[in-house]
Design an enzyme around this catalytic site. Structure first.
Site, PDB file in Angstrom:
ATOM      1  N   GLU A  62      17.241 -18.167  -6.910  1.00  6.00           N
ATOM      2  CA  GLU A  62      17.066 -16.991  -7.223  1.00  6.00           C
ATOM      3  C   GLU A  62      16.557 -16.988  -8.576  1.00  6.00           C
ATOM      4  OE1 GLU A  62      16.612 -14.287  -5.820  1.00  6.00           O
ATOM      5  OE2 GLU A  62      16.842 -12.685  -7.494  1.00  6.00           O
ATOM      6  N   LYS A 104      13.006 -15.582  -9.618  1.00  4.45           N
ATOM      7  CA  LYS A 104      12.514 -14.746 -10.619  1.00  4.45           C
ATOM      8  C   LYS A 104      11.729 -15.228 -11.728  1.00  4.45           C
ATOM      9  CE  LYS A 104      13.887 -11.954  -9.240  1.00  4.45           C
ATOM     10  NZ  LYS A 104      14.891 -11.451  -8.247  1.00  4.45           N
ATOM     11  N   LYS A 140       6.500  -4.222  -4.146  1.00  2.00           N
ATOM     12  CA  LYS A 140       7.750  -4.071  -4.039  1.00  2.00           C
ATOM     13  C   LYS A 140       8.163  -4.414  -2.601  1.00  2.00           C
ATOM     14  CE  LYS A 140      11.960  -3.329  -5.404  1.00  2.00           C
ATOM     15  NZ  LYS A 140      12.474  -4.292  -6.032  1.00  2.00           N
ATOM     16  N   HIS A 196      17.779 -37.406  -5.233  1.00  2.00           N
ATOM     17  CA  HIS A 196      17.134 -37.542  -4.389  1.00  2.00           C
ATOM     18  C   HIS A 196      15.535 -37.038  -4.386  1.00  2.00           C
ATOM     19  CE1 HIS A 196      20.635 -38.475  -2.401  1.00  2.00           C
ATOM     20  NE2 HIS A 196      21.263 -37.539  -2.633  1.00  2.00           N
ATOM     21  N   GLU A 233       8.095 -15.186 -10.466  1.00  2.00           N
ATOM     22  CA  GLU A 233       7.459 -14.152  -9.991  1.00  2.00           C
ATOM     23  C   GLU A 233       7.040 -13.413 -11.326  1.00  2.00           C
ATOM     24  OE1 GLU A 233       9.464 -11.120  -7.262  1.00  2.00           O
ATOM     25  OE2 GLU A 233      11.231 -11.695  -8.158  1.00  2.00           O
ATOM     26  N   ARG A 287       4.219  -0.400  -4.808  1.00  2.00           N
ATOM     27  CA  ARG A 287       3.744  -0.734  -3.546  1.00  2.00           C
ATOM     28  C   ARG A 287       2.588  -1.816  -3.338  1.00  2.00           C
ATOM     29  NH1 ARG A 287       6.826   1.645   0.462  1.00  2.00           N
ATOM     30  NH2 ARG A 287       5.326   1.007   2.019  1.00  2.00           N
ATOM     31  N   ASN A 302      -1.793   2.316   5.792  1.00  2.00           N
ATOM     32  CA  ASN A 302      -0.697   1.317   5.253  1.00  2.00           C
ATOM     33  C   ASN A 302      -0.506   0.327   6.341  1.00  2.00           C
ATOM     34  OD1 ASN A 302       1.372  -0.393   4.123  1.00  2.00           O
ATOM     35  ND2 ASN A 302       2.777   1.588   4.270  1.00  2.00           N
ATOM     36  N   GLY A 303      -0.482  -0.928   6.274  1.00  2.00           N
ATOM     37  CA  GLY A 303      -0.218  -1.566   7.405  1.00  2.00           C
ATOM     38  C   GLY A 303      -1.430  -2.708   8.040  1.00  2.00           C
ATOM     39  N   TRP A 309      -2.732  -2.859  -1.733  1.00  2.00           N
ATOM     40  CA  TRP A 309      -2.286  -4.393  -1.798  1.00  2.00           C
ATOM     41  C   TRP A 309      -3.191  -4.816  -0.856  1.00  2.00           C
ATOM     42  CZ3 TRP A 309      -0.249  -8.180   1.158  1.00  2.00           C
ATOM     43  CH2 TRP A 309       0.263  -9.299   0.225  1.00  2.00           C
ATOM     44  N   CYS A 321       0.782  -1.331   0.078  1.00  2.00           N
ATOM     45  CA  CYS A 321       0.050  -0.095   0.142  1.00  2.00           C
ATOM     46  C   CYS A 321       0.892   1.129   0.002  1.00  2.00           C
ATOM     47  CB  CYS A 321      -0.996   0.059   1.220  1.00  2.00           C
ATOM     48  SG  CYS A 321      -2.333  -1.189   1.268  1.00  2.00           S
TER      49      CYS A 321
END
Ligand code: AGP
Length: 612
Positions: free
Chosen positions: A485, A489, A607, A508, A492, A27, A98-99, A74, A2
């Protein structure tokens, strides 16, 4: 998570708020809204989807005002609908939040009992109604806000306006970021200074527990009713470059900025092939005393920490543990005396990492343990930088794309510099090795540039991924975290399911997944593990898997049937993970573009993860 923007001015601030929201969209981007105070009333528009939808609505409605707040969301509580979009209004009060308000259910029940009607499923709406209720006692707006804030549990930042107070904007910071932009005859608030760069480069950073009253002419900050001073800082122009330039996406721009960003990171620490005298000089006493390292981080930053573990242990013989912050914070880990706790975070605001840090500090203090804390971060003004004993900035410049690229490689660069420094202080690193790695670091931007020139070959390969639903990434040693990573990437931004594995783990379990339809990406620098990795490649080929190999130009690995090789410039073993980050970033980027996803703002993500 947010984004908040608000302002009080002489001129109409509608366009400033909309532009600010666009800059905060990283955000959160599931809905957006604005509330302006005009003609003694609250004028509000909200829309589902991106800020452009709100912009069209605001242009059509022609709403203007010189006092207002805006929000890009968000979703946490309640779906991304117009009713759940902020600002939330109660009578003459409008609020952006926000929060998370953790005790909102309880507060909501009390407010319903008092006759308040809720039009959203959010936790945020309680704040607006609580203020309306507090105002009934005759308290002025600021006082009413001061009365209700202690009732809220959780982490939050708030922006508040009231239609009877046309020159007052109230801001509250309690666990979520909020900054004040200081103008001339006008003042602003935002979750991130980036949003306000078109109107000011002077900022006042609120601290946890601050309540600020902004008018056109003054800014007053209160802590529990007492006026406090917060300094105003001026940003220099280099921090303010946030345009996409000629690039199609921020992510692509940020990938290509890596040679320069790494150069910046290095410049603060190196003087020729030696460490600068002033580099982390205030931390020397602590470094001398520590006997082990504990790294705490999330997502990509956690992967950087995983690589640093190899470096700390192999290069300077210092035990190092790495843990995901969301696990660390809740499992009551033993806090060990003489440990250096390192937080790695691009934003410096990630809720889990921050909470893990605070909890560690509290528990260490309770037991009188000697620990030290250090943050590796890209944001100089962030909470983590402020709350740790020491910090090392990555100096990558703003990273806007949700997928972390230059923040990651500069974190790795900073971590290597830290390893060198601690090794020097503790005398566990020979001067000759330090000088050799420093020389390799200076050369690194050029190697990265050469790796970036493989773009066309990687674009060619990416076409073979477009129709795939799954993908494996394999590496050994410090390339194992790069495999993780790479998989992060790809999933996402392209939404292809991807897994990263240590290549030795293949037999395995994951080998069962390999068939004609499974692309397997291999990270193959020329190191001691290369022969073992080649055996793993054969295991994949024997099961019909198609190999995509990023291989050292001298590795001897060649393209053949169902084995596509992109040759990566040779680099020292220590720095290989930084260089091999480049092809996995480019691969994910091109696959995502070909699949037509929203590269810079992938679905469901944000983000900066400032809520749990
Ligand atoms: C990776 O591309 C993501 N942006 C994400 O995993 C990110 O690294 C994570 O949320 C941690 O963020 P931080 O570095 O700001 O703490």
């Amino acid at each position: 998570m947010c984004g908040i923007v608000g302002g009080v001015a002489e001129r109409s601030i509608t366009n400033i708020l909309i532009e600010g929201l666009k800059r905060l969209e990283y955000r959160g981007y599931d809905s957006a809204g604005v509330a302006l105070v005009g003609q003694g009333q609250i004028l509000r528009e909200r829309r589902v989807g991106k800020v452009v939808n709100l912009e069209s609505a605001v242009t059509e409605a022609q709403i203007l005002g010189s006092l207002g707040i805006a929000h890009t969301r968000w979703a946490t509580h309640g779906k991304p609908t117009e009713n759940n979009a902020h600002p939330h209004v109660s009578d003459q009060v409008a609020v952006v939040h926000n929060g998370i308000i953790e005790n909102y259910q309880e507060l909501k029940q009390d407010l319903i009992a008092l006759g308040y009607h809720f039009s959203s499923e959010t936790d945020s709406e309680v704040v607006a109604h609580l203020i309306t209720e507090a105002l009934k006692s005759g308290a002025p707006l600021l006082q009413a806000v001061e009365q209700i804030v202690p009732k809220l549990k959780g982490a939050f930042a708030l922006g508040i306006v009231h239609s009877d107070y046309p020159d007052e904007l109230i801001a509250v910071r309690e666990g979520s970021p909020l900054v004040i932009g200081v103008g001339i005859g006008e003042n602003f608030i935002s979750s991130d200074q980036l949003a306000l760069l078109p109107v000011t480069n002077r900022f006042m950073y609120l601290e946890e527990g601050d309540i600020a009253l902004l008018t056109r002419e003054k800014i007053e900050v209160f802590v529990q009713g007492q006026l406090v001073e917060r300094p105003v800082k001026e940003l220099d122009a280099t921090v303010t470059n946030t345009s996409k330039g000629n690039y199609k996406h921020y992510m692509l721009k940020e990938i290509h900025e890596q040679p320069e960003a790494i150069q910046q990171t290095l410049s603060q620490a190196l003087n020729g092939n030696a460490l600068r005298e002033d580099f982390l000089k205030d931390a020397v006493i602590d470094f001398n005393q520590i006997q082990q390292i504990q790294i705490i981080a999330c997502g990509t930053s956690y992967h950087a920490g995983m690589i640093a573990k190899y470096w700390f242990e192999q290069l300077i013989d210092l035990p190092c543990q790495v843990e995901i912050a969301s696990e660390f914070r809740y499992r009551s880990p033993v806090i060990v005396d003489r440990t250096l706790y390192i937080c790695i975070s691009q934003s410096g605001e990630t809720a889990d990492t921050l909470a893990a840090l605070r909890d560690t500090q509290k528990r260490a203090a309770a037991k009188h343990l000697m620990i030290s804390t250090l943050t590796i971060c890209n944001v100089a003004t962030s909470s983590m930088v402020r709350e740790t004993n020491h910090h090392l900035l990555t100096l990558a410049g703003p990273e806007i794309g949700v997928a972390s690229t230059k923040a990651f490689t500069t974190q790795l660069t900073a971590l290597m510099l830290l390893v060198l420094k601690i090794g020097q202080v503790k005398q566990t690193l020979a001067d000759s090795v330090l000088a050799e790695i420093a020389a390799d670091l200076w050369h690194l931007p050029k190697v990265i540039l050469a790796a970036l020139q493989k773009d066309a070959s990687i674009l060619g390969l990416s076409e073979l991924f477009v129709e795939k639903n799954h993908c494996l990434f394999l590496g050994r040693g410090t390339e194992f975290p790069i495999a993780l990573e790479g998989a992060l990437k790809l999933k996402e931004i392209s939404y292809i399911h991807a897994e990263g594995y240590a290549a030795g783990e293949l037999k395995h379990g994951p080998l069962a997944l390999v068939d004609n339809d499974m692309p397997v990406v291999i990270l193959a620098p020329k190191d001691d593990m290369l022969d073992k990795l080649k055996s793993n490649m054969e295991e994949v080929q024997a099961r019909g898997g198609e190999l995509f190999v990023f291989a050292d130009e001298n590795s001897g690995i060649q393209s053949q049937d169902r084995q596509h090789v992109v040759k990566i410039p040779s680099v020292s073993n220590w720095l290989a993970p930084i260089v091999y980050s480049i092809p996995v970033q480019l691969l994910s980027y091109h696959v995502a573009v070909l699949r037509g996803t929203d590269v810079d703002q992938p679905r469901n993500l944000a983000k900066s993860v400032t809520v749990e």
